[in-house]
Design an enzyme around this catalytic site. Sequence first.
Site, PDB file in Angstrom:
ATOM      1  N   SER A 145       0.854  -1.204   0.000  1.00 31.46           N
ATOM      2  CA  SER A 145       0.000   0.000   0.000  1.00 31.46           C
ATOM      3  C   SER A 145       0.879   1.239   0.000  1.00 31.46           C
ATOM      4  O   SER A 145       1.981   1.233   0.584  1.00 31.46           O
ATOM      5  CB  SER A 145      -0.878   0.018   1.256  1.00 31.46           C
ATOM      6  N   TYR A 159      -1.883  -0.705  10.137  1.00 31.81           N
ATOM      7  CA  TYR A 159      -2.041  -1.186   8.757  1.00 31.81           C
ATOM      8  C   TYR A 159      -0.845  -0.742   7.905  1.00 31.81           C
ATOM      9  O   TYR A 159      -0.263  -1.542   7.160  1.00 31.81           O
ATOM     10  CB  TYR A 159      -3.348  -0.622   8.193  1.00 31.81           C
TER      11      TYR A 159
HETATM   12  P1  NAP Z   1     -11.671  -5.350   0.116  1.00 29.65           P
HETATM   13  O1  NAP Z   1     -12.521  -4.815  -0.974  1.00 29.65           O
HETATM   14  O2  NAP Z   1     -12.024  -5.059   1.533  1.00 29.65           O
HETATM   15  O3  NAP Z   1     -11.535  -6.944  -0.097  1.00 29.65           O
HETATM   16  C1  NAP Z   1     -10.764  -7.674   0.805  1.00 29.65           C
HETATM   17  C2  NAP Z   1     -10.633  -9.090   0.332  1.00 29.65           C
HETATM   18  O4  NAP Z   1      -9.757  -9.791   1.227  1.00 29.65           O
HETATM   19  C3  NAP Z   1     -11.948  -9.847   0.320  1.00 29.65           C
HETATM   20  O5  NAP Z   1     -11.938 -10.709  -0.791  1.00 29.65           O
HETATM   21  C4  NAP Z   1     -11.907 -10.622   1.624  1.00 29.65           C
HETATM   22  O6  NAP Z   1     -12.665 -11.849   1.588  1.00 29.65           O
HETATM   23  C5  NAP Z   1     -10.426 -10.955   1.698  1.00 29.65           C
HETATM   24  N1  NAP Z   1      -9.933 -11.262   3.041  1.00 29.65           N
HETATM   25  C6  NAP Z   1      -9.980 -10.491   4.151  1.00 29.65           C
HETATM   26  N2  NAP Z   1      -9.425 -11.139   5.191  1.00 29.65           N
HETATM   27  C7  NAP Z   1      -9.024 -12.359   4.738  1.00 29.65           C
HETATM   28  C8  NAP Z   1      -8.402 -13.482   5.325  1.00 29.65           C
HETATM   29  N3  NAP Z   1      -8.062 -13.498   6.620  1.00 29.65           N
HETATM   30  N4  NAP Z   1      -8.160 -14.571   4.550  1.00 29.65           N
HETATM   31  C9  NAP Z   1      -8.510 -14.574   3.234  1.00 29.65           C
HETATM   32  N5  NAP Z   1      -9.083 -13.529   2.622  1.00 29.65           N
HETATM   33  C10 NAP Z   1      -9.350 -12.438   3.361  1.00 29.65           C
HETATM   34  O7  NAP Z   1     -10.152  -4.864  -0.043  1.00 29.65           O
HETATM   35  P2  NAP Z   1      -9.348  -4.192  -1.268  1.00 29.65           P
HETATM   36  O8  NAP Z   1      -9.428  -2.724  -1.106  1.00 29.65           O
HETATM   37  O9  NAP Z   1      -9.670  -4.832  -2.545  1.00 29.65           O
HETATM   38  O10 NAP Z   1      -7.867  -4.579  -0.800  1.00 29.65           O
HETATM   39  C11 NAP Z   1      -7.111  -5.614  -1.402  1.00 29.65           C
HETATM   40  C12 NAP Z   1      -5.666  -5.382  -1.018  1.00 29.65           C
HETATM   41  O11 NAP Z   1      -5.257  -4.101  -1.496  1.00 29.65           O
HETATM   42  C13 NAP Z   1      -5.423  -5.370   0.486  1.00 29.65           C
HETATM   43  O12 NAP Z   1      -4.206  -6.007   0.782  1.00 29.65           O
HETATM   44  C14 NAP Z   1      -5.333  -3.889   0.814  1.00 29.65           C
HETATM   45  O13 NAP Z   1      -4.578  -3.643   1.955  1.00 29.65           O
HETATM   46  C15 NAP Z   1      -4.669  -3.371  -0.448  1.00 29.65           C
HETATM   47  N6  NAP Z   1      -4.839  -1.942  -0.674  1.00 29.65           N
HETATM   48  C16 NAP Z   1      -6.084  -1.417  -0.915  1.00 29.65           C
HETATM   49  C17 NAP Z   1      -6.189  -0.041  -1.121  1.00 29.65           C
HETATM   50  C18 NAP Z   1      -7.513   0.623  -1.392  1.00 29.65           C
HETATM   51  O14 NAP Z   1      -7.577   1.861  -1.416  1.00 29.65           O
HETATM   52  N7  NAP Z   1      -8.589  -0.124  -1.643  1.00 29.65           N
HETATM   53  C19 NAP Z   1      -5.058   0.769  -1.088  1.00 29.65           C
HETATM   54  C20 NAP Z   1      -3.827   0.190  -0.838  1.00 29.65           C
HETATM   55  C21 NAP Z   1      -3.726  -1.162  -0.639  1.00 29.65           C
HETATM   56  P3  NAP Z   1     -14.275 -11.866   1.878  1.00 29.65           P
HETATM   57  O15 NAP Z   1     -14.916 -11.359   0.604  1.00 29.65           O
HETATM   58  O16 NAP Z   1     -14.584 -13.298   2.123  1.00 29.65           O
HETATM   59  O17 NAP Z   1     -14.512 -10.984   3.036  1.00 29.65           O
END
Ligand code: NAP
Length: 250
Positions: A145, A159
Amino acid sequence: MANDPVILITGGSRGIGRATALLAAAAGYRVCINYHQNQAAAGELVREIQAAGGTAIAVRADVSKEEDVRNLFGSIDQTFGPLTALVNNAGILEKQARLDEMDAERLQRVFATNVTGSFLCAREAVRRMSTKNGGTGGAIVNVSSGAAKHGAPNEYIDYAASKGAIDSMTIGLAKEVAAEGIRVNAVRPGLIYTDIHASGGEPGRVDRLSQLVPMQRGGQPEEVARTILWLLSDEASYVTGTLVDVTGGR
Ligand code: NAP
């Protein structure tokens, strides 16, 4: 097809993982979508990929649990055979808070999923991909991130620090397995429109902060997914140990 490459996307049911799964399937990968709780979202994504002529399975596993991770990789071995690519995407954050309000349980949850989960999945992938272990190589992309750079003060330093750990793991593991046919890189997304901001307590966070982004907008999950697919591809054949910012310049 039995010779098509195989990809595991942890947390593939929603957000950036979902966009990556769709692009990977379109690029010809057989896709394993890992999810934690949202079986409906994972199942719907599998059906969407299959309807478009692709191959996908959904496997429930909490990546922070060693037994779950072993079973997840075992399912892929049995269903698809050798793994070609891993996207360590599963990640969580908790309600916005200052560090002086955080308790040990919260820290354990965040580090268990974001750090331990990525390490355990990378371990299983290396065991299968490494030419040292009889594998044919592969590629890993860790989803870090932009928070690893700016620290997320007043929101979630825990985080941000967990993503700092992912950056260090990316650099170290890339060097450790570079001569074993495995490339390891990371993407560092900025403000991306997904559900994760609601889980931090502020669904509208991307729009609130978008004026801080030099490009003056939040990013779409597909914009991160395209970078991930490039890093996994042969187009990036001499790229390893690199942290690629996908932040609109922030
Ligand atoms: P999101 O929409 O909240 O989706 C999270 C995903 O992770 C879901 O598929 C969830 O499964 C799964 N998950 C959560 N805990 C888990 C566990 N213990 N074991 C297996 N799967 C798990 O998140 P996102 O924004 O797409 O984020 C994806 C990645 O990008 C993360 O690593 C996040 O830190 C990173 N990121 C995101 C942003 C942003 O702005 N969105 C920015 C920087 C980095 P369920 O559907 O079953 O709940």
